[in-house]
Scaffold this motif. Structure first.
Motif, mmCIF file in Angstrom:
data_model
loop_
_atom_site.group_PDB
_atom_site.id
_atom_site.type_symbol
_atom_site.label_atom_id
_atom_site.label_comp_id
_atom_site.label_asym_id
_atom_site.label_seq_id
_atom_site.Cartn_x
_atom_site.Cartn_y
_atom_site.Cartn_z
ATOM 1 N N GLU A 180 0.821 -1.213 0.000
ATOM 2 C CA GLU A 180 0.000 0.000 0.000
ATOM 3 C C GLU A 180 0.858 1.267 0.000
ATOM 4 N N LEU A 181 2.076 1.178 0.505
ATOM 5 C CA LEU A 181 2.968 2.340 0.575
ATOM 6 C C LEU A 181 3.793 2.528 -0.694
ATOM 7 N N LEU A 182 3.900 1.478 -1.518
ATOM 8 C CA LEU A 182 4.746 1.523 -2.711
ATOM 9 C C LEU A 182 4.067 2.292 -3.838
ATOM 10 N N PRO A 183 4.841 2.704 -4.847
ATOM 11 C CA PRO A 183 4.263 3.344 -6.032
ATOM 12 C C PRO A 183 3.327 2.387 -6.772
ATOM 13 N N ALA A 184 2.501 2.932 -7.658
ATOM 14 C CA ALA A 184 1.429 2.178 -8.305
ATOM 15 C C ALA A 184 1.928 0.940 -9.054
ATOM 16 N N ARG A 185 3.021 1.052 -9.801
ATOM 17 C CA ARG A 185 3.492 -0.072 -10.606
ATOM 18 C C ARG A 185 3.891 -1.248 -9.715
ATOM 19 N N GLN A 186 4.630 -0.964 -8.633
ATOM 20 C CA GLN A 186 5.070 -2.010 -7.727
ATOM 21 C C GLN A 186 3.877 -2.555 -6.933
ATOM 22 N N ARG A 187 2.932 -1.681 -6.583
ATOM 23 C CA ARG A 187 1.724 -2.108 -5.881
ATOM 24 C C ARG A 187 0.930 -3.087 -6.749
ATOM 25 N N ARG A 188 0.864 -2.804 -8.032
ATOM 26 C CA ARG A 188 0.159 -3.681 -8.972
ATOM 27 C C ARG A 188 0.869 -5.036 -9.085
ATOM 28 N N THR A 189 2.203 -5.009 -9.145
ATOM 29 C CA THR A 189 2.983 -6.245 -9.233
ATOM 30 C C THR A 189 2.681 -7.163 -8.051
ATOM 31 N N PRO A 231 10.381 -6.086 -6.944
ATOM 32 C CA PRO A 231 10.420 -4.805 -6.226
ATOM 33 C C PRO A 231 11.320 -4.905 -4.993
ATOM 34 N N VAL A 232 12.017 -3.832 -4.678
ATOM 35 C CA VAL A 232 12.862 -3.800 -3.488
ATOM 36 C C VAL A 232 11.954 -3.603 -2.280
ATOM 37 N N LEU A 233 11.982 -4.559 -1.368
ATOM 38 C CA LEU A 233 11.139 -4.556 -0.178
ATOM 39 C C LEU A 233 11.992 -4.282 1.056
ATOM 40 N N PRO A 234 11.371 -3.911 2.188
ATOM 41 C CA PRO A 234 12.152 -3.612 3.395
ATOM 42 C C PRO A 234 13.054 -4.761 3.853
ATOM 43 N N ALA A 235 12.676 -6.008 3.573
ATOM 44 C CA ALA A 235 13.512 -7.150 3.971
ATOM 45 C C ALA A 235 14.824 -7.182 3.201
ATOM 46 N N PHE A 236 14.907 -6.499 2.061
ATOM 47 C CA PHE A 236 16.097 -6.510 1.217
ATOM 48 C C PHE A 236 17.174 -5.539 1.710
ATOM 49 N N GLY A 295 10.912 0.686 -3.117
ATOM 50 C CA GLY A 295 9.935 1.137 -4.098
ATOM 51 C C GLY A 295 10.442 1.126 -5.525
ATOM 52 N N HIS A 296 11.658 0.661 -5.752
ATOM 53 C CA HIS A 296 12.198 0.526 -7.100
ATOM 54 C C HIS A 296 12.302 -0.965 -7.421
ATOM 55 N N TYR A 297 12.716 -1.282 -8.633
ATOM 56 C CA TYR A 297 12.959 -2.668 -9.015
ATOM 57 C C TYR A 297 14.455 -2.950 -8.957
ATOM 58 N N LEU A 298 14.836 -4.212 -8.721
ATOM 59 C CA LEU A 298 16.253 -4.581 -8.669
ATOM 60 C C LEU A 298 16.958 -4.252 -9.983
ATOM 61 N N GLY A 299 16.272 -4.449 -11.105
ATOM 62 C CA GLY A 299 16.868 -4.224 -12.412
ATOM 63 C C GLY A 299 17.232 -2.781 -12.693
ATOM 64 N N GLU A 300 16.647 -1.851 -11.955
ATOM 65 C CA GLU A 300 16.954 -0.432 -12.183
ATOM 66 C C GLU A 300 18.379 -0.085 -11.791
ATOM 67 N N PHE A 301 18.989 -0.913 -10.970
ATOM 68 C CA PHE A 301 20.323 -0.608 -10.455
ATOM 69 C C PHE A 301 21.425 -1.361 -11.186
ATOM 70 N N VAL A 302 21.040 -2.155 -12.194
ATOM 71 C CA VAL A 302 22.007 -2.897 -13.003
ATOM 72 C C VAL A 302 21.681 -2.621 -14.465
ATOM 73 N N LEU A 303 22.540 -1.860 -15.114
ATOM 74 C CA LEU A 303 22.283 -1.472 -16.495
ATOM 75 C C LEU A 303 22.535 -2.639 -17.442
ATOM 76 N N THR A 304 21.684 -2.751 -18.459
ATOM 77 C CA THR A 304 21.822 -3.834 -19.432
ATOM 78 C C THR A 304 22.583 -3.401 -20.666
#
Length: 140
Positions: A33-42, A79-84, A108-117
């Motif tokens: 409920e606290l995350l942005p819409a895209r991650q909340r939907r996931t 999604p990056v969660l508090p446990a991470f 609130g971000h995704y893991l892939g955002e921090f590793v460029l492809t």
């Protein structure tokens, strides 16, 4: 552990009014409920079996252990969660696993955002015959 992470004017890290310790105590649905819409939907659509397996692996892992032997994953869409927070991951970028140390600001971000492809391309000189103007490159 929350004393390690200081940010902002107040000093202690907060995410939408909650401290890191409070976020860790919340259930997955409450965190969603606290995350942005895209991650909340996931999370709302349900995590896959692979995502659940990674989440269990993260909950069982010790932060000091992951510093030496990071948690390897292909799941860039997790999604990056508090446990991470405080744990180290090796995220696959399509060629190799790159190391990512999760910090509280990554919530609130995704893991892939921090590793460029994709890498930046640095072009060298054109070879002889590659262009019309390169015919006239002096040999000396």
């Amino acid at each position: 552990m929350s004393s390690e992470y200081r940010t902002g004017r107040e000093g202690e890290f907060t995410y939408r009014g909650h401290t890191l310790d409070e976020l860790r105590d919340l259930e997955l649905d409450e965190v969603a409920e606290l995350l942005p819409a895209r991650q909340r939907r996931t999370i709302g659509r349900g995590l896959t079996a692979q995502h659940e397996k990674l989440l269990e692996k993260v909950r069982d892992a010790d932060p000091e252990e992951t510093a030496n032997d990071p948690i390897r994953t292909h799941l860039r869409d997790m999604p990056v969660l508090p446990a991470f927070v405080g744990k180290t991951f090796s995220v696959y970028n399509g060629q190799e696993f790159e190391r990512v140390e999760v910090e509280p600001e990554m919530l609130g971000h995704y893991l892939g955002e921090f590793v460029l492809t994709r890498t930046s391309v640095e072009h060298g000189q054109a070879g002889i015959g590659a262009t019309r103007s390169s015919k006239f490159v002096p040999l000396k």
